[in-house]
Design a protein around this motif. Sequence first.
Motif, short mmCIF file in Angstrom:
data_model
loop_
_atom_site.label_atom_id
_atom_site.label_comp_id
_atom_site.label_asym_id
_atom_site.label_seq_id
_atom_site.Cartn_x
_atom_site.Cartn_y
_atom_site.Cartn_z
N THR A 74 -1.54 57.62 54.01
CA THR A 74 -1.30 56.50 53.10
C THR A 74 -1.64 55.18 53.78
O THR A 74 -1.20 54.92 54.90
N PHE B 274 -1.11 51.16 52.83
CA PHE B 274 -0.62 50.22 51.82
C PHE B 274 -0.53 48.81 52.39
O PHE B 274 -0.29 48.60 53.57
N GLU C 292 -1.01 52.50 37.92
CA GLU C 292 -0.26 51.33 38.34
C GLU C 292 1.21 51.47 37.97
O GLU C 292 1.57 52.22 37.05
N HIS D 249 1.89 47.26 41.06
CA HIS D 249 1.52 48.00 42.26
C HIS D 249 0.40 48.97 41.87
O HIS D 249 0.58 49.80 40.97
N ILE E 112 -2.07 52.12 42.68
CA ILE E 112 -2.14 53.33 43.53
C ILE E 112 -3.41 54.10 43.20
O ILE E 112 -3.59 54.60 42.09
N GLN F 177 -5.65 57.35 44.37
CA GLN F 177 -5.50 58.60 45.12
C GLN F 177 -6.81 59.36 45.24
O GLN F 177 -7.52 59.54 44.25
N VAL G 189 -3.87 58.25 50.01
CA VAL G 189 -3.35 57.35 48.99
C VAL G 189 -3.54 55.90 49.44
O VAL G 189 -3.18 55.54 50.57
N ILE H 213 -2.58 51.99 48.42
CA ILE H 213 -1.62 51.25 47.60
C ILE H 213 -1.76 49.76 47.84
O ILE H 213 -1.65 49.28 48.97
N ASP H 214 -2.01 49.04 46.77
CA ASP H 214 -2.06 47.58 46.80
C ASP H 214 -0.79 47.06 46.13
O ASP H 214 -0.69 47.04 44.91
N LEU H 215 0.20 46.68 46.94
CA LEU H 215 1.47 46.22 46.41
C LEU H 215 1.31 44.84 45.77
O LEU H 215 0.49 44.04 46.20
N LEU I 53 8.45 52.92 42.59
CA LEU I 53 7.60 52.75 43.76
C LEU I 53 8.05 53.66 44.90
O LEU I 53 7.23 54.38 45.49
N LEU J 279 6.23 57.00 46.55
CA LEU J 279 5.90 56.87 47.98
C LEU J 279 6.62 57.91 48.85
O LEU J 279 6.41 57.95 50.05
#
Length: 385
Positions: free
Chosen positions: A145, A147, A195, A263, A265, A267, A285, A287-289, A340, A344
């Motif tokens: 992951t 992020f 998202e 957020h 996500i 994959q 994965v 992830i753009d928070l 979230l 995660l």
Amino acid sequence: MDSVQSKRLLDDYGVPYSLNSGSIPNEKNNRFIKSPTEKYTKNITKLEVKEKDQKNDNEKIYVCVRKRPLNSNEIKREDKNAVYIKENKTVIVHEQKLKLDLTKYINYHSFTFDYAFDSDASNKDVYDQTGASLIEHVFNGGTATYFCYGQTGSGKTYTMMNPEQGLFILAAKDIFSLLQKEKYSFISVYISFYEIYQGQLYDLLNNKKKVYAREDNNQQVCIQGLSEYECFSENELMSIFINGKNSRVTSTTGSNPDSSRSHGIFQVVLKDKSKKNLPIYGKFVFIDLAGSERGADRDDTDKQTILEGQEINKSLLALKECIRAIDQESKHTPFRQSKLTQVLKDSFIGNSKTCMITTISPSSMNIDHTLNTLRYAHRYSISTK
């Protein structure tokens, strides 16, 4: 020492450089330059890179900080650079304060992470230092992951989701390159993109259809109803990504004219096509928070934007609570506190490896946000060592 030479040894606040950063001012424009030891990947020997990768191989979670350059608006209003990177690991923040008699002074803050990238580091530099062990882990059957966490406008989406050089596309290039090898001929690649907005999950590749996070009999988190597309090349992956990216929720805030309010996500799942039902072999994965600051700090008055900010910060607080529980080896980790943390879950337990990229602004006007971001990431870094 004459007055000219003395002036050159002071920073933007009139404080001697020798007291803090270890860097030196440029003779021509009195701006900061890095010492020869503070260069990036292009000046790191192969042996050093190998040693860094070996270090990452032994770490389940590692934390990096990336400082972006001053943007055009900050330059226009003559903001000062208040963040310095030392030895590729340490972040030093110069916080200007006032004494009771209104005398200015500098409060120095220092944070150390696994990696710290200065404003001249490219996405490729970040990926070269952090991505190799993640790719290897995925092809060994694990979950990896990436992020990004940070203030709105600090460069999260550019780092993670930039269509030309984001971390996801750099990783995709390596994935499809490895799939050319005969020993990986049994692997197929499947893509999904969704998202989390206002505590709900939406499929970005299927007209934003609402989907649901569920746990199977093995307590593995699955996204029920999420569409998947088999992908055969990097170009095809990019096409799928662009379709999803255009559906993501964004809006204008006081901090950013195109702020991500959800957020995101993305994959990349490797499946074993030689077996029945195509079991998952490995997963990456990205992830753009969403941004982490308070609505009051952005001067937002729109009710919807304020509600979005409240939900974003609620989910980020839940993430911090999960990290704390893992650090304290608690019998119960509250993954169900938010959608979230629920999705995660697989990034923190089992055969997983995670890299957190913390993005920060160098502007003296954003000091409070920068310090809050660094403190959050520093607790995360300490908790996982």
